[in-house]
Design a protein around this motif. Structure first.
Motif, PDB file in Angstrom:
ATOM      1  N   ALA A   1     -14.595   0.426  -2.241  1.00 39.39           N
ATOM      2  CA  ALA A   1     -15.700   0.981  -2.822  1.00 39.39           C
ATOM      3  C   ALA A   1     -16.655  -0.324  -3.667  1.00 39.39           C
TER       4      ALA A   1
ATOM      5  N   ARG B   1     -11.231  -1.979   3.160  1.00 34.54           N
ATOM      6  CA  ARG B   1     -12.119  -0.745   3.563  1.00 34.54           C
ATOM      7  C   ARG B   1     -12.265   0.443   4.401  1.00 34.54           C
ATOM      8  N   GLU B   2     -11.513  -0.093   5.530  1.00 32.48           N
ATOM      9  CA  GLU B   2     -11.187   1.354   6.825  1.00 32.48           C
ATOM     10  C   GLU B   2     -10.441   2.602   6.046  1.00 32.48           C
ATOM     11  N   LEU B   3      -9.695   2.116   4.948  1.00 33.03           N
ATOM     12  CA  LEU B   3      -8.783   3.042   4.114  1.00 33.03           C
ATOM     13  C   LEU B   3      -9.491   3.661   3.177  1.00 33.03           C
ATOM     14  N   GLY B   4     -10.598   3.161   2.746  1.00 30.26           N
ATOM     15  CA  GLY B   4     -11.257   4.187   2.209  1.00 30.26           C
ATOM     16  C   GLY B   4     -11.088   3.363   0.588  1.00 30.26           C
ATOM     17  N   PHE B   5     -10.813   2.208   0.932  1.00 31.44           N
ATOM     18  CA  PHE B   5     -10.665   0.616  -0.823  1.00 31.44           C
ATOM     19  C   PHE B   5     -11.604   0.453  -0.494  1.00 31.44           C
TER      20      PHE B   5
ATOM     21  N   PHE C   1       0.797  -1.562  -0.312  1.00 33.30           N
ATOM     22  CA  PHE C   1       0.049   0.551  -0.167  1.00 33.30           C
ATOM     23  C   PHE C   1       0.902   1.244  -0.124  1.00 33.30           C
TER      24      PHE C   1
ATOM     25  N   TYR D   1      -5.068   4.015 -12.624  1.00 36.40           N
ATOM     26  CA  TYR D   1      -4.887   3.588 -10.773  1.00 36.40           C
ATOM     27  C   TYR D   1      -5.942   2.587  -9.858  1.00 36.40           C
ATOM     28  N   GLU D   2      -6.788   2.568 -10.667  1.00 43.17           N
ATOM     29  CA  GLU D   2      -7.868   1.796 -10.135  1.00 43.17           C
ATOM     30  C   GLU D   2      -7.434   0.129 -10.685  1.00 43.17           C
TER      31      GLU D   2
ATOM     32  N   MET E   1      -4.839  -0.872  -7.798  1.00 44.32           N
ATOM     33  CA  MET E   1      -5.544  -0.950  -6.402  1.00 44.32           C
ATOM     34  C   MET E   1      -5.393  -2.979  -6.785  1.00 44.32           C
TER      35      MET E   1
ATOM     36  N   MET F   1     -16.536  -0.064  -6.789  1.00 40.35           N
ATOM     37  CA  MET F   1     -16.479   1.379  -7.901  1.00 40.35           C
ATOM     38  C   MET F   1     -14.723   0.678  -9.182  1.00 40.35           C
ATOM     39  N   GLY F   2     -14.166   0.103  -8.479  1.00 40.20           N
ATOM     40  CA  GLY F   2     -12.552   0.022  -9.478  1.00 40.20           C
ATOM     41  C   GLY F   2     -13.068  -0.201 -10.407  1.00 40.20           C
TER      42      GLY F   2
END
Lengths: 144, 112
Positions: free
Chosen positions: A113, A107-111, A21, A53-54, A57, A115-116
């Motif tokens: 969603a 998910r807590e880090l905002g990943f 990360f 980026y997506e 990730m 939506m990728g």
């Protein structure tokens, strides 16, 4: 700098490490600055930035590692993202906005969603996904 | 268009890092904590309001040309995030206020 000879020379390859990360986002940032240097249009760069980026990730979060390749061919930017397993069980679910298999920790880090892949498809002029337990392969074309 | 440095002064915000980008200009705000949604919806030159503080926020801001990241609710920002922001010259600023409260202040300042 706006030189089509420069553009067509672009052939990039990056390896992406699973779970890294800290370095995540470096590949897409690097690609963005190279495309900027050869004078690719900002709107096209934004699409490429989102797609790479997506994809980057997804490899970091979900796979055992992989690579991203990018080349410019005529008026197309061609992006190949490949990873080594475990693969996507149900591609049509994975393509649905909001569906994610990411862990709570991520998910807590905002990943995660969900939506990728939908984001990638939206930004692509051509989009193909193949997946098995061996790995996942994306082929994307963005025209300019 | 308003400079980030001026917004910091007017709203008494705390500058954490990324001083090189203080002259960045903005005329809009985006708020969100789900990174893929931010990627898809935030626009260039906006200020991004978030509670996320890890290093990836700087990569996202850089990829979509965000003018500054505004951390709300006084969240602690990680050291490697600060380093990356200094390296790329993307200001990270902070407020103890909530997203809603600071959004109203930004709006009153003429950022809308």
């Amino acid at each position: 700098m706006n030189n089509s000879k420069d553009k067509n020379k672009i052939k990039l390859e990056y390896s992406i490490i699973s779970n890294d990360f800290k370095r995540a986002g470096e590949t897409s940032s690097n690609i963005k600055s190279i495309l900027k240097k050869v004078g690719i249009d900002n709107k096209v760069i934004r699409k490429v930035a989102i797609v790479t980026y997506e994809a980057e990730m997804n490899i970091v979060i979900h796979s055992y590692g992989g690579n991203i390749k990018l080349m410019v061919e005529g008026n197309n930017i061609i992006i190949n993202a490949y990873d080594k397993g475990p693969g996507i069980e149900d591609i049509s679910l994975a393509m649905k906005e909001g569906y994610s298999t990411a862990t709570d920790e991520v998910r807590e880090l905002g990943f995660g969603a969900g939506m990728g892949l939908p984001n990638i498809k939206k930004c692509s002029d051509y989009f193909k996904i193949e997946s098995s337990t061996e790995g996942t392969r994306l082929l994307i074309k963005i025209s300019f | 268009m308003m400079k980030i440095s001026q917004i910091i002064k007017e709203l008494d915000l705390e500058l954490i890092s990324g001083e090189k980008g203080l002259d960045n200009e903005t005329n809009g705000v985006y708020s969100g904590d789900l990174l893929s949604v931010v990627m898809a919806s935030a626009k260039e030159k906006q200020i991004w309001l978030t509670v996320q503080t890890h290093i990836n926020i700087v990569a996202i801001a850089s990829l979509i040309d965000i003018s500054a990241i505004l951390i709300v609710e006084g969240m602690e920002v990680e050291e490697d995030t600060i380093e990356k922001s200094n390296e790329l010259g993307i200001p990270i600023i902070r407020t103890n206020k909530t997203t809603y409260e600071i959004s109203i202040e930004l709006y009153k300042l003429g950022i809308n």
